[in-house]
Design an enzyme around this catalytic site. Structure first.
Site, PDB file in Angstrom:
ATOM      1  N   ASP A  42       9.280  26.304  26.317  1.00 12.31           N
ATOM      2  CA  ASP A  42       8.097  25.377  26.206  1.00 12.31           C
ATOM      3  C   ASP A  42       7.221  25.967  24.735  1.00 12.31           C
ATOM      4  O   ASP A  42       7.009  24.779  24.089  1.00 12.31           O
ATOM      5  CB  ASP A  42       7.148  25.415  27.331  1.00 12.31           C
ATOM      6  N   ASP A  44       8.522  26.975  21.959  1.00 13.68           N
ATOM      7  CA  ASP A  44       9.182  26.289  20.785  1.00 13.68           C
ATOM      8  C   ASP A  44       9.274  24.887  20.741  1.00 13.68           C
ATOM      9  O   ASP A  44       8.968  24.262  19.535  1.00 13.68           O
ATOM     10  CB  ASP A  44      10.802  26.703  20.910  1.00 13.68           C
ATOM     11  N   ASP A  46       6.664  23.049  21.856  1.00 14.77           N
ATOM     12  CA  ASP A  46       5.357  22.792  21.440  1.00 14.77           C
ATOM     13  C   ASP A  46       5.058  22.761  19.749  1.00 14.77           C
ATOM     14  O   ASP A  46       4.637  21.972  19.154  1.00 14.77           O
ATOM     15  CB  ASP A  46       4.140  23.953  22.046  1.00 14.77           C
ATOM     16  N   GLU A 125       4.158 -22.108  39.102  1.00 12.28           N
ATOM     17  CA  GLU A 125       4.967 -21.561  38.110  1.00 12.28           C
ATOM     18  C   GLU A 125       5.791 -20.375  38.371  1.00 12.28           C
ATOM     19  O   GLU A 125       5.367 -19.579  39.246  1.00 12.28           O
ATOM     20  CB  GLU A 125       4.168 -21.251  36.686  1.00 12.28           C
ATOM     21  N   LYS A 127       6.750 -16.502  38.249  1.00 14.12           N
ATOM     22  CA  LYS A 127       6.208 -15.251  38.087  1.00 14.12           C
ATOM     23  C   LYS A 127       7.338 -14.425  37.384  1.00 14.12           C
ATOM     24  O   LYS A 127       8.232 -13.956  37.966  1.00 14.12           O
ATOM     25  CB  LYS A 127       5.968 -14.668  39.156  1.00 14.12           C
ATOM     26  N   ASP A 129       8.854 -11.482  35.391  1.00 12.82           N
ATOM     27  CA  ASP A 129       8.893 -10.005  35.687  1.00 12.82           C
ATOM     28  C   ASP A 129       9.022  -9.205  34.507  1.00 12.82           C
ATOM     29  O   ASP A 129       9.994  -8.879  33.831  1.00 12.82           O
ATOM     30  CB  ASP A 129      10.178  -9.556  36.595  1.00 12.82           C
ATOM     31  N   ARG A 148      -2.322  -4.364  30.112  1.00 12.79           N
ATOM     32  CA  ARG A 148      -3.090  -4.524  31.236  1.00 12.79           C
ATOM     33  C   ARG A 148      -4.009  -3.349  31.420  1.00 12.79           C
ATOM     34  O   ARG A 148      -4.963  -3.280  31.854  1.00 12.79           O
ATOM     35  CB  ARG A 148      -2.294  -4.954  32.524  1.00 12.79           C
ATOM     36  N   GLU A 183       3.098 -13.085  29.492  1.00 11.16           N
ATOM     37  CA  GLU A 183       4.002 -12.068  29.944  1.00 11.16           C
ATOM     38  C   GLU A 183       5.024 -12.079  28.902  1.00 11.16           C
ATOM     39  O   GLU A 183       5.552 -12.765  28.394  1.00 11.16           O
ATOM     40  CB  GLU A 183       4.685 -12.584  31.361  1.00 11.16           C
ATOM     41  N   TYR A 235       0.248 -18.057  30.216  1.00 13.79           N
ATOM     42  CA  TYR A 235       0.050 -18.645  31.407  1.00 13.79           C
ATOM     43  C   TYR A 235      -1.252 -18.686  31.714  1.00 13.79           C
ATOM     44  O   TYR A 235      -1.902 -19.069  32.697  1.00 13.79           O
ATOM     45  CB  TYR A 235       0.864 -17.923  32.474  1.00 13.79           C
ATOM     46  N   LYS A 299      -1.736 -21.433  41.722  1.00 12.97           N
ATOM     47  CA  LYS A 299      -3.068 -21.448  41.320  1.00 12.97           C
ATOM     48  C   LYS A 299      -3.747 -22.824  41.558  1.00 12.97           C
ATOM     49  O   LYS A 299      -3.180 -23.905  41.348  1.00 12.97           O
ATOM     50  CB  LYS A 299      -3.243 -21.388  39.614  1.00 12.97           C
ATOM     51  N   LYS A 323       6.048 -14.297  46.635  1.00 12.16           N
ATOM     52  CA  LYS A 323       7.143 -13.466  46.332  1.00 12.16           C
ATOM     53  C   LYS A 323       8.522 -13.748  46.988  1.00 12.16           C
ATOM     54  O   LYS A 323       8.497 -14.273  48.022  1.00 12.16           O
ATOM     55  CB  LYS A 323       6.776 -11.971  46.770  1.00 12.16           C
ATOM     56  N   CYS A 428       2.693  22.590  61.248  1.00  8.46           N
ATOM     57  CA  CYS A 428       2.847  22.538  60.035  1.00  8.46           C
ATOM     58  C   CYS A 428       4.119  23.053  59.406  1.00  8.46           C
ATOM     59  O   CYS A 428       4.036  24.363  59.583  1.00  8.46           O
ATOM     60  CB  CYS A 428       1.511  22.703  59.368  1.00  8.46           C
ATOM     61  N   CYS A 431       2.399  25.744  57.063  1.00  8.19           N
ATOM     62  CA  CYS A 431       1.680  27.010  57.328  1.00  8.19           C
ATOM     63  C   CYS A 431       1.825  27.611  58.978  1.00  8.19           C
ATOM     64  O   CYS A 431       1.108  28.510  59.357  1.00  8.19           O
ATOM     65  CB  CYS A 431      -0.017  26.963  57.356  1.00  8.19           C
ATOM     66  N   CYS A 446      -2.257  18.612  60.198  1.00  7.70           N
ATOM     67  CA  CYS A 446      -2.166  20.210  60.393  1.00  7.70           C
ATOM     68  C   CYS A 446      -3.498  20.318  60.658  1.00  7.70           C
ATOM     69  O   CYS A 446      -4.418  20.168  59.976  1.00  7.70           O
ATOM     70  CB  CYS A 446      -1.514  20.680  58.914  1.00  7.70           C
ATOM     71  N   CYS A 452      -4.292  26.462  55.217  1.00  6.57           N
ATOM     72  CA  CYS A 452      -2.884  25.925  54.931  1.00  6.57           C
ATOM     73  C   CYS A 452      -2.874  25.694  53.247  1.00  6.57           C
ATOM     74  O   CYS A 452      -3.708  25.147  52.759  1.00  6.57           O
ATOM     75  CB  CYS A 452      -3.115  24.604  55.616  1.00  6.57           C
TER      76      CYS A 452
END
Length: 747
Positions: A42, A44, A46, A125, A127, A129, A148, A183, A235, A299, A323, A428, A431, A446, A452
């Site tokens: 790591d 190297d 970095d 309308e 939707k 993706d 967004r 979109e 839209y 809408k 959907k 659990c 623990c 638990c 724990c």
DNA sequence: CAGCCTCGAGTTCC
DNA sequence: CTCGAGGCTG
């Protein structure tokens, strides 16, 4: 490996060095992310990253050949500026069944006070993706393109948006301020071609068009984005200096006239039946559209009605996404693991033979809880026609909301004969403490509490998480490592890290995963958070039932730590009495049930409370606490428990000793009704009750249903009765609807 | 007291 | 994103 030369000869060297570093980083990323086996240390990594980025800074022309960029999980210092949306970019509520659509229509009519037969038009309308993008034009010139993000703050990807052919750079005759939302997506054909090209060159291919579009839009180098065939459908809109049209349909037509692509399958529908029939239409065309869609958006067409309906906390009331049914896949359930959460909740997770669902390979899925595995829902009702889930079963998997993998069904015909019902552990797995399930609770927890280790780690992860202390460079992995080492057992230890182990950073640097830079950065990030907003502190404590919102409410009410702690202390006797009353009531219920009579709830509670002898001061403190909006007895008790528990309290004190708390400003009163309690009574003629309430609350007022001493204003319409009389008796300011509208400036 | 809405806590994969 | 549960409203 220091690079600083800018001469012509130096540039040649720089170019070669740049390419060498780039190859190294790309190879390391692949090794790390795809094979889970790092090839270089790591430290190297970095160093290579730092040199790469500084080369890019000193030689901007190298950007043309740059193909490496920081991956997710790297510090957020990405090349994109943050943009606060002038109007929040919200998500949509979902409908899955036709009946959900009917509910949507009904609740809108209710809110607006329209009868079931009154005219009410919608638009429907597809939707798309893809990813939503908000484009801001000022005086007709594209100035910003924001993703967004979390809805409030997104990233500016302007340079990349400029490379998309569907997005106009300039719009002659546009309003002074025009924010167009839509979109970004990739067509099936373009996606296939792109993947073929990448495969040919031995590069990585994308799992689906959505990921390809997302990856392309977030390139730091816009030239890479230019080579990716992205498209855009408009839209919606955000801030506008003037209205586009009176209806959704009209506004979309305007956007089209401005030069945007708008979806040709957008229709105006006069009834919910018409919506459903258009939905079926679109569903039938889904495979031949040439791009991915995951449903149909409805809408309210009239924009004035959209404005009246407004928004719930995260979704508009005037729109919904219907959907399509989720894609399903069958695979074998190889095992069930139990995870222990921050609150001790045991959650079963399905380990699956990898299978592709909705364009993504899934190998884990949630099984929710004990009852879900047995085939029962929260009310104990059968959800899988009596089928339980067993290790070795063939199970049906889908991605709920196209995201979270869930096990839905079981194929009994393929069940191994030797299989046995899954036995949910009663202790659990981390623990060994008893795992108990409280009456009426769906989860088994638990009981180990502070002993724990799993709970401790999860609490720490919560503490450093984004909504809490948000310590950069301190993620789940680092927390786990520090905890295993015994360096960090509780939040306060994080702030002692540098002092205890950091002198010279030697110890940390020699560890796997830590380089010079990352250690220095981490300590700086930790120090930065010694100054912490009060609400983040409260949330970070991880008290059960106190989430982000509850923490904010508490912070605004008590304003500082001492007041909060004092309130918890003072209210303690009342909290204890409240629990005693709860338990007495529970016992009474059980007793009454076995004796076949109605429970005497009130008497029992009163008797239990009386036997506790709660001082008036405590009762007042408890009333004050549970009187905070959104804070009820459950949350109050949980808070009280945390402060009364000596281990926890001591840990709080140790933490506070490390911090400077930034106290919230006392609530501002920029509206004449801010902080006032308002009651509406009688008939309202210009708005419905729900509207009046939402509007008043948006101005900072509290709306209540009944008149009391605390009431500041009574708004009385025609037909006001007992409430108006009571208000007059109490000397409360009373006004009519017009007076109210004038007061809030909505005349 | 029932039904709504919002919040909290859980989860996956990139 | 979803579920369950807490809190508020009618």
């Amino acid at each position: 490996m220091s690079i600083s030369g800018k001469s012509a000869a130096g540039t040649e060297t720089a170019r070669a060095e740049f390419l060498r570093l780039q190859d190294m980083l790309l190879a390391a990323d692949i090794a790390y992310h795809q094979k889970d086996a790092p090839e270089i240390s790591d430290a190297d990594y970095d160093r290579a990253k730092r040199d790469y980025l500084s080369l890019l800074e000193t030689h901007p022309d190298l950007a043309e050949i740059a193909t490496w960029s920081e991956q997710v999980g790297a510090p957020v210092a990405s090349g994109f500026g943050k943009i606060t949306h002038a109007q929040r970019m919200l998500s949509l509520g979902n409908a899955f069944e036709d009946s959900d659509v009917a509910d949507f229509d009904r609740s809108i009519r209710n809110y607006l006070g329209l009868g079931p037969d009154a005219a009410l038009a919608y638009t429907a309308e597809p939707k798309i993706d893809g990813l939503s993008l908000s484009l801001r034009y000022e005086n007709g010139v594209l100035m910003q393109a924001a993703t967004r993000g979390d809805g409030s703050v997104g990233e500016n990807v302007l340079a990349n948006a400029r490379t998309i052919a569907d997005i106009p750079q300039e719009i002659p005759g546009a309003p002074a301020v025009l924010e167009v939302r839509g979109e970004v997506y990739m067509s099936h054909a373009d996606f296939d071609a792109l993947n073929a090209r990448h495969a040919e060159r031995g590069g990585k291919t994308f799992a689906n068009p959505r990921n390809a579009a997302a990856g392309s839009l977030r390139q730091l180098d816009a030239e890479i984005t230019r080579a990716r065939p992205l498209r855009f459908f408009a839209y919606s809109w955000g801030e506008l200096s003037e209205a586009l049209a009176p209806t959704q349909t009209g506004a979309i037509a305007r956007l089209k006239a401005f030069g945007f692509q708008t979806n040709p399958l957008t229709r105006r529908c006069d009834t919910t039946d018409a919506l459903i029939s258009h939905y079926k239409d679109i569903e039938a065309q889904r495979a031949t559209l040439g791009y991915d869609i995951d449903g149909v958006v409805y809408k309210v067409d009239e924009l004035a009605l959209q404005a009246r309906l407004g928004f719930r906390s995260t979704t508009p009331r005037w729109a919904i996404a219907h959907k399509f049914p989720a894609e399903l896949a069958w695979t074998r359930l190889e095992g069930i693991d139990i995870q222990v959460g921050r609150t001790g909740a045991l959650s079963p997770v399905a380990r699956l033979a990898p299978v592709t669902v909705g364009g993504v390979v899934v190998s884990n899925a949630t099984l929710h809880n004990e009852d879900y595995i047995r085939g029962l829902d929260s009310k104990g009702e059968d959800i899988r026609s009596g089928k339980d889930i067993r290790i070795g079963d063939w199970v049906q998997v889908y991605r709920a909301g196209d995201v979270i993998p869930k096990v839905a069904d079981v194929d009994l015909s393929k069940r191994p004969e030797t299989s046995e019902p899954y036995i949910f552990p009663h202790c659990c797995p981390e623990c060994g403490s008893d795992a108990v399930r409280e009456e009426g609770d769906a989860v088994r927890r638990c009981s180990g509490g502070v002993i724990c280790p799993a709970q401790a780690v999860e609490k720490l992860k919560h503490f450093v998480s984004r909504a809490a202390f948000d310590i950069e460079g301190m993620g789940a992995k680092q927390v786990e490592q520090f905890h295993t080492d015994g360096w960090v057992k509780e939040p306060a230890d994080i702030f002692k890290l540098a002092e205890r182990y950091g002198t010279g950073l030697q110890q940390l640097k020699n560890r796997e995963g830590w380089g010079d830079t990352s250690a220095t950065n981490l300590f700086a990030a930790i120090d930065e958070k010694r100054n912490i907003e009060f609400a983040r502190l409260i949330f970070g404590l991880g008290i059960r039932h106190v989430g982000e919102v509850g923490a904010k409410d508490l912070a605004l009410h008590y304003l500082n730590w001492d007041a909060l702690a004092a309130a918890a202390d003072r209210a303690r006797p009342a909290a204890v009495a409240h629990r005693a009353a709860d338990e007495a009531e529970e016992r009474e219920r059980i007793k009454a049930q076995s004796e076949g009579r109605r429970a005497k709830v009130k008497e029992t509670r009163d008797a239990a409370t009386a036997s506790c002898a709660v001082p008036t001061e405590a009762a007042a403190a408890w009333e004050d606490l549970t009187g905070v909006d959104g804070i009820g007895p459950t949350l109050g008790l949980s808070l009280s428990d945390a402060f009364a528990n000596e281990h926890e309290r001591a840990a709080f004190d140790r933490l506070l000793a490390e911090l400077t708390v930034i106290e919230p400003d006392a609530p501002a009163d920029d509206s004449p009704v801010a902080g006032k309690t308002v009651v509406f009574t009688g008939t309202l003629e210009k708005m419905t009750r729900a509207e009046a309430k939402a509007r008043a609350e948006s101005l900072g007022a509290k709306v209540s249903g009944s008149v009391s001493k605390k009431t500041d204003i009574l708004v009385a319409g025609p037909g006001a009765g007992s409430k108006a009389k009571k208000a007059a008796d109490l000397g409360i300011k009373t006004m009519d609807e017009d007076g109210w509208l004038a007061l809030i400036g909505d005349a």
